[in-house]
Design a protein around this motif. Sequence first.
Motif, PDB file in Angstrom:
ATOM      1  N   ARG A   1      53.118  41.682  33.984  1.00 31.12           N
ATOM      2  CA  ARG A   1      53.169  42.706  33.226  1.00 31.12           C
ATOM      3  C   ARG A   1      53.958  43.729  34.048  1.00 31.12           C
ATOM      4  N   ALA A   2      53.830  44.099  35.252  1.00 33.78           N
ATOM      5  CA  ALA A   2      54.286  44.952  35.971  1.00 33.78           C
ATOM      6  C   ALA A   2      55.781  44.558  36.104  1.00 33.78           C
ATOM      7  N   VAL A   3      55.960  43.172  36.504  1.00 35.43           N
ATOM      8  CA  VAL A   3      57.355  42.793  36.722  1.00 35.43           C
ATOM      9  C   VAL A   3      58.259  43.116  35.342  1.00 35.43           C
ATOM     10  N   ALA A   4      57.551  42.972  34.019  1.00 32.55           N
ATOM     11  CA  ALA A   4      58.324  42.830  32.818  1.00 32.55           C
ATOM     12  C   ALA A   4      58.772  44.346  32.740  1.00 32.55           C
ATOM     13  N   LYS A   5      58.025  45.245  33.378  1.00 32.56           N
ATOM     14  CA  LYS A   5      58.455  46.753  33.309  1.00 32.56           C
ATOM     15  C   LYS A   5      59.407  47.129  34.283  1.00 32.56           C
ATOM     16  N   ARG A   6      59.314  46.727  35.341  1.00 35.41           N
ATOM     17  CA  ARG A   6      60.275  46.833  36.361  1.00 35.41           C
ATOM     18  C   ARG A   6      60.647  45.611  37.121  1.00 35.41           C
ATOM     19  N   PRO A   7      61.502  44.846  36.644  1.00 34.24           N
ATOM     20  CA  PRO A   7      61.928  43.375  36.904  1.00 34.24           C
ATOM     21  C   PRO A   7      62.417  43.269  38.362  1.00 34.24           C
ATOM     22  N   PHE A   8      62.930  44.226  39.039  1.00 38.47           N
ATOM     23  CA  PHE A   8      63.463  44.051  40.529  1.00 38.47           C
ATOM     24  C   PHE A   8      62.642  44.719  41.459  1.00 38.47           C
ATOM     25  N   ASP A   9      61.560  45.203  41.199  1.00 38.91           N
ATOM     26  CA  ASP A   9      60.602  45.938  42.081  1.00 38.91           C
ATOM     27  C   ASP A   9      60.243  44.908  43.121  1.00 38.91           C
ATOM     28  N   VAL A  10      60.642  45.159  44.571  1.00 44.31           N
ATOM     29  CA  VAL A  10      60.514  44.337  45.438  1.00 44.31           C
ATOM     30  C   VAL A  10      58.954  43.963  45.755  1.00 44.31           C
ATOM     31  N   ASN A  11      58.279  45.055  45.567  1.00 46.94           N
ATOM     32  CA  ASN A  11      56.613  44.925  45.990  1.00 46.94           C
ATOM     33  C   ASN A  11      56.125  43.944  44.774  1.00 46.94           C
ATOM     34  N   TYR A  12      56.255  44.343  43.813  1.00 43.61           N
ATOM     35  CA  TYR A  12      55.603  43.410  42.514  1.00 43.61           C
ATOM     36  C   TYR A  12      56.280  42.025  42.672  1.00 43.61           C
ATOM     37  N   LEU A  13      57.329  41.615  42.815  1.00 39.57           N
ATOM     38  CA  LEU A  13      58.032  40.392  42.769  1.00 39.57           C
ATOM     39  C   LEU A  13      57.255  39.623  44.180  1.00 39.57           C
ATOM     40  N   ASN A  14      57.389  40.341  45.326  1.00 45.21           N
ATOM     41  CA  ASN A  14      56.627  39.673  46.323  1.00 45.21           C
ATOM     42  C   ASN A  14      55.209  39.412  46.339  1.00 45.21           C
ATOM     43  N   ASN A  15      54.386  40.372  45.545  1.00 43.87           N
ATOM     44  CA  ASN A  15      52.914  40.079  45.432  1.00 43.87           C
ATOM     45  C   ASN A  15      52.808  39.119  44.374  1.00 43.87           C
ATOM     46  N   LEU A  16      53.522  38.883  43.320  1.00 43.91           N
ATOM     47  CA  LEU A  16      53.710  37.981  42.343  1.00 43.91           C
ATOM     48  C   LEU A  16      53.919  36.539  42.782  1.00 43.91           C
TER      49      LEU A  16
ATOM     50  N   ARG B   1      43.545  39.160  44.122  1.00 43.61           N
ATOM     51  CA  ARG B   1      43.943  38.080  45.115  1.00 43.61           C
ATOM     52  C   ARG B   1      42.842  38.056  46.252  1.00 43.61           C
ATOM     53  N   ASP B   2      42.468  39.050  46.520  1.00 47.02           N
ATOM     54  CA  ASP B   2      41.401  39.086  47.573  1.00 47.02           C
ATOM     55  C   ASP B   2      40.265  38.121  47.157  1.00 47.02           C
ATOM     56  N   GLN B   3      39.785  38.406  45.780  1.00 49.96           N
ATOM     57  CA  GLN B   3      38.572  37.843  45.182  1.00 49.96           C
ATOM     58  C   GLN B   3      38.900  36.304  44.684  1.00 49.96           C
ATOM     59  N   GLN B   4      40.144  35.894  44.891  1.00 50.40           N
ATOM     60  CA  GLN B   4      40.665  34.667  44.467  1.00 50.40           C
ATOM     61  C   GLN B   4      40.592  34.279  43.011  1.00 50.40           C
ATOM     62  N   GLN B   5      40.742  35.592  42.345  1.00 53.56           N
ATOM     63  CA  GLN B   5      40.991  35.447  40.949  1.00 53.56           C
ATOM     64  C   GLN B   5      42.517  35.435  40.567  1.00 53.56           C
ATOM     65  N   TYR B   6      43.187  34.443  40.910  1.00 54.34           N
ATOM     66  CA  TYR B   6      44.584  34.422  40.983  1.00 54.34           C
ATOM     67  C   TYR B   6      45.178  34.569  39.708  1.00 54.34           C
ATOM     68  N   GLU B   7      44.692  34.224  38.579  1.00 56.31           N
ATOM     69  CA  GLU B   7      45.304  34.173  37.145  1.00 56.31           C
ATOM     70  C   GLU B   7      45.290  35.614  36.593  1.00 56.31           C
ATOM     71  N   LYS B   8      44.206  36.310  36.909  1.00 53.93           N
ATOM     72  CA  LYS B   8      43.976  37.713  36.532  1.00 53.93           C
ATOM     73  C   LYS B   8      45.039  38.670  37.323  1.00 53.93           C
ATOM     74  N   GLY B   9      45.248  38.297  38.514  1.00 55.21           N
ATOM     75  CA  GLY B   9      46.409  39.087  39.404  1.00 55.21           C
ATOM     76  C   GLY B   9      47.523  38.844  38.750  1.00 55.21           C
TER      77      GLY B   9
END
Length: 190
Positions: free
Chosen positions: A20-35, A6-14
């Motif tokens: 993938r992280a959300v697929a493993k933990r669908p309701f993780d607050v931090n993952y969802l906010n960052n996504l 994100r900081d490198q503006q490589q949004y697609e990679k992020g």
Amino acid sequence: LGKVYRDQQQYEKGIALYERAVAKRPFDVNYLNNLTSLYRLAKKYDLAVQTVRKLLSRTKDNADAYKNLALIAYDQDQLRLAEFIGANAKKLDAKDPGVWNNLGLVFVKLADRRLALAQFKKAVELDKDFAPGHANIGALALSYRDYENAVKSFETVTRLDASNANAHLNLAWSYEGMRLKDGTHRTKDA
């Protein structure tokens, strides 16, 4: 790593990493906010809204989710909606300088600079090292040709975030515009 992208503006990679992280933990607050944040930065607003709604369906009191939602509305020039959502974020976490800063940005676009400045000042009052708030105060000062206050703000930003090229450029403009007692400018500093 997603935040680095994100900081490198490589949004697609992020986005790929967080999906993938959300697929493993669908309701993780931090993952969802960052996504959500990455979708917004990549201008994938529908996916950003869908993701933040998923988060809010599980937890209604997440200030970061409301901050993200307000920024999505802001990016799409839905300024009154952004103001409303930002006010809700402020109710949830009045000590978060980012909430105040975001509201300030909304008020700038709504041409209410007085109210915008009050929000930015509150942000830096809450966190004296909050560089975005100082940068926005400096930008307002510079727009009013208040070079002395612009210099103070941009000197603070460049101290806090030495890699911020825009802050260095704005500091140079502020130095050039500032008149000294002898009528000269700070051209050498600029």
